[in-house]
Design a protein around this motif. Structure first.
Motif, mmCIF file in Angstrom:
data_model
loop_
_atom_site.group_PDB
_atom_site.id
_atom_site.type_symbol
_atom_site.label_atom_id
_atom_site.label_comp_id
_atom_site.label_asym_id
_atom_site.label_seq_id
_atom_site.Cartn_x
_atom_site.Cartn_y
_atom_site.Cartn_z
ATOM 1 N N UNK A 52 -17.295 -100.690 35.530
ATOM 2 C CA UNK A 52 -17.699 -99.606 34.625
ATOM 3 C C UNK A 52 -16.695 -99.503 33.503
ATOM 4 N N UNK A 53 -17.106 -98.881 32.421
ATOM 5 C CA UNK A 53 -16.198 -98.572 31.319
ATOM 6 C C UNK A 53 -16.334 -97.088 31.011
ATOM 7 N N UNK A 59 -17.909 -90.117 30.443
ATOM 8 C CA UNK A 59 -18.835 -91.226 30.714
ATOM 9 C C UNK A 59 -18.944 -91.558 32.199
ATOM 10 N N UNK A 60 -17.893 -91.255 32.948
ATOM 11 C CA UNK A 60 -17.793 -91.621 34.363
ATOM 12 C C UNK A 60 -17.501 -90.357 35.161
ATOM 13 N N UNK A 68 -14.232 -96.450 41.993
ATOM 14 C CA UNK A 68 -13.610 -97.499 41.182
ATOM 15 C C UNK A 68 -12.142 -97.688 41.567
ATOM 16 N N UNK A 69 -11.455 -96.602 41.909
ATOM 17 C CA UNK A 69 -10.065 -96.706 42.363
ATOM 18 C C UNK A 69 -9.994 -97.496 43.667
ATOM 19 N N UNK A 145 -10.124 -96.711 35.383
ATOM 20 C CA UNK A 145 -8.973 -96.568 36.275
ATOM 21 C C UNK A 145 -8.186 -97.871 36.331
ATOM 22 N N UNK A 146 -6.930 -97.739 36.727
ATOM 23 C CA UNK A 146 -6.047 -98.883 36.970
ATOM 24 C C UNK A 146 -5.107 -98.467 38.099
ATOM 25 N N UNK A 147 -4.847 -99.382 39.033
ATOM 26 C CA UNK A 147 -4.015 -99.076 40.191
ATOM 27 C C UNK A 147 -2.970 -100.169 40.362
ATOM 28 N N UNK A 148 -1.729 -99.755 40.651
ATOM 29 C CA UNK A 148 -0.689 -100.721 41.009
ATOM 30 C C UNK A 148 -0.057 -100.293 42.320
ATOM 31 N N UNK A 149 0.468 -101.279 43.040
ATOM 32 C CA UNK A 149 1.088 -101.047 44.354
ATOM 33 C C UNK A 149 2.513 -101.547 44.394
#
Length: 155
Positions: A52-53, A59-60, A68-69, A145-149
């Motif tokens: 998705x954007x 929009x989301x 999405x996460x 969304x964007x996720x880092x670990x």
């Protein structure tokens, strides 16, 4: 919580690690330093395509963004697995979630729960982590969304 491995728990949840997402610029998906692996930010892509954007809260929906996460954190786990085996993770240390937010949207923690809850389901107590959930105006390729670990791994 069973004593199953993280890989077995993923299978029990009906999930499979995706192929590692190709970097969009000059970086690598994950780096090991000592007993830790750090991932680059991972987007909610499936088969190389952004699911998705748009902005969360416009929009989301927050519910869709939470899903999405979850997709993004699966991509982050795939990045870790490209450096060390998933089953060598000792614990999830920190999650950083970025949420492309419409003006006035303040539900970033609920969105990033999609990642946190999946990590809890896969790693049990070892999936409990420190976390940041940050609202931003824009993310790469208009991702919501964007996720880092940051994870600790066996020596």
């Amino acid at each position: 919580m069973s004593t199953a491995t993280p890989t077995a728990r993923l299978a029990e949840l009906g999930l499979v690690l995706p192929p590692v997402a190709a970097p969009l610029a000059a970086y690598v998906p994950a780096v090991r330093s000592g007993s830790f692996v750090f991932t680059s930010g991972q987007l909610p892509t499936v088969d190389g395509e952004l699911v998705r954007t748009g902005k969360v809260g416009a929009d989301v929906t927050p519910e869709d963004a939470k899903d999405l996460a979850r997709v993004a954190v699966l991509n982050a786990l795939a990045a870790v697995d490209s450096v060390v085996r998933l089953d060598d993770i000792v614990r999830i240390v920190k999650v950083v979630g970025f949420v492309a937010s419409a003006p006035g949207f303040g539900g970033q923690p609920g969105v990033v729960n999609g990642a946190s809850e999946l990590l809890g389901a896969v790693f049990g107590d070892a999936g409990r982590h420190a976390r940041s959930a940050v609202g931003v105006s824009d993310l790469p390729i208009d991702s919501p969304v964007e996720v880092e670990l940051q994870v600790e791994v066996r020596s």
